[in-house]
Design a protein around this motif. Structure first.
Motif, mmCIF file in Angstrom:
data_model
loop_
_atom_site.group_PDB
_atom_site.id
_atom_site.type_symbol
_atom_site.label_atom_id
_atom_site.label_comp_id
_atom_site.label_asym_id
_atom_site.label_seq_id
_atom_site.Cartn_x
_atom_site.Cartn_y
_atom_site.Cartn_z
ATOM 1 N N UNK A 51 32.123 2.325 -25.786
ATOM 2 C CA UNK A 51 31.844 1.240 -24.843
ATOM 3 C C UNK A 51 32.886 1.187 -23.725
ATOM 4 N N UNK A 52 34.151 1.289 -24.080
ATOM 5 C CA UNK A 52 35.227 1.289 -23.081
ATOM 6 C C UNK A 52 35.089 2.516 -22.170
ATOM 7 N N UNK A 53 34.829 3.672 -22.771
ATOM 8 C CA UNK A 53 34.691 4.909 -21.992
ATOM 9 C C UNK A 53 33.512 4.827 -21.022
ATOM 10 N N UNK A 54 32.413 4.227 -21.459
ATOM 11 C CA UNK A 54 31.250 4.086 -20.567
ATOM 12 C C UNK A 54 31.576 3.208 -19.367
ATOM 13 N N UNK A 55 32.392 2.191 -19.578
ATOM 14 C CA UNK A 55 32.815 1.332 -18.460
ATOM 15 C C UNK A 55 33.651 2.121 -17.457
ATOM 16 N N UNK A 56 34.631 2.909 -17.950
ATOM 17 C CA UNK A 56 35.439 3.743 -17.058
ATOM 18 C C UNK A 56 34.571 4.794 -16.370
ATOM 19 N N UNK A 57 33.660 5.398 -17.115
ATOM 20 C CA UNK A 57 32.760 6.406 -16.545
ATOM 21 C C UNK A 57 31.935 5.809 -15.417
ATOM 22 N N UNK A 58 31.380 4.639 -15.637
ATOM 23 C CA UNK A 58 30.569 3.970 -14.614
ATOM 24 C C UNK A 58 31.410 3.648 -13.370
ATOM 25 N N UNK A 59 32.621 3.155 -13.597
ATOM 26 C CA UNK A 59 33.527 2.835 -12.484
ATOM 27 C C UNK A 59 33.851 4.086 -11.668
ATOM 28 N N UNK A 60 34.236 5.169 -12.342
ATOM 29 C CA UNK A 60 34.600 6.397 -11.639
ATOM 30 C C UNK A 60 33.390 7.056 -10.987
ATOM 31 N N UNK A 61 32.203 6.895 -11.571
ATOM 32 C CA UNK A 61 30.981 7.432 -10.961
ATOM 33 C C UNK A 61 30.777 6.824 -9.576
ATOM 34 N N UNK A 62 30.949 5.523 -9.462
ATOM 35 C CA UNK A 62 30.818 4.860 -8.174
ATOM 36 C C UNK A 62 31.944 5.202 -7.218
ATOM 37 N N UNK A 63 33.150 5.295 -7.739
ATOM 38 C CA UNK A 63 34.317 5.565 -6.907
ATOM 39 C C UNK A 63 34.294 6.977 -6.322
ATOM 40 N N UNK A 64 33.918 7.969 -7.141
ATOM 41 C CA UNK A 64 33.941 9.368 -6.714
ATOM 42 C C UNK A 64 32.567 9.898 -6.304
ATOM 43 N N UNK A 65 31.532 9.067 -6.377
ATOM 44 C CA UNK A 65 30.163 9.478 -6.064
ATOM 45 C C UNK A 65 29.725 10.659 -6.932
ATOM 46 N N UNK A 66 30.070 10.589 -8.198
ATOM 47 C CA UNK A 66 29.650 11.582 -9.183
ATOM 48 C C UNK A 66 28.628 10.921 -10.097
#
Length: 182
Positions: A51-66
């Motif tokens: 759950x924590x990792x999915x939150x970081x993944x979602x955040x970085x997806x938006x930040x890096x456009x990945x």
């Protein structure tokens, strides 16, 4: 299945070694490795870690456009050349030791997306359209649009992508994670 061997293999692709020092250094400084770390950890068995990792993944997806969905089937040794603008359909299957460059799109409007073999280099601004099969040890040149299957050990480029030769394909895939024989 544990996500740690995948994280180690990704680190190895960036550094050629695996150590705690390199892990911490790249997690702090290398945006591409940081993204792949949270992507891999989002498949952890423990629900809290996941759950924590999915939150970081979602955040970085938006930040890096990945946009690489957690459910995407990705082998060992993922290497994201630049930490910007990659879009992958969740039905894609990505082999071991694959390089993804900036502005890569692996998509599908209908059915499944591409199946990518091992030791494949995908150059900048490449589009893989629909359910194409990419063989092992393939190099796809910058700006290519792949609409047909690519045989193993081929170098392709163009719109649509055409086989240029079978000389030294996959040469840009450095620090290959050693795979165990089946």
């Amino acid at each position: 299945m544990s996500c740690w061997p995948y994280i180690q293999s990704d680190l190895y692709r960036y550094t050629g070694k695996v150590s705690l020092y390199l892990f911490l250094k790249h997690l702090a400084r290398n945006k591409s490795f940081k993204y792949s770390f949270w992507l891999r950890l989002a498949r952890h068995q423990n629900w809290l870690v996941r759950t924590i990792a999915k939150c970081f993944h979602r955040h970085l997806s938006g930040k890096y456009l990945l946009e690489i969905p957690v459910s995407t089937d990705i082998g060992y040794g993922l290497y994201i050349g630049h930490h910007m603008c990659v879009v992958i359909n969740e039905t894609a299957k990505i082999g071991n030791n694959v390089n993804l460059s900036q502005f890569t799109t692996i998509g599908s409007n209908e059915g499944n997306a591409a199946v990518i073999g091992d030791n494949v280099y995908i150059g900048p601004s490449v589009c893989l359209v629909e359910n194409v099969q990419i063989g092992n040890d393939v190099t796809i040149g910058a700006g290519s649009v792949v609409t047909r299957d690519i045989p193993p050990q081929a170098t392709v480029a163009g719109v649509p992508a055409k086989v240029l030769n079978f000389n030294n394909a996959g040469r840009y895939v450095q620090n290959r994670w050693p795979l165990k024989s089946a």
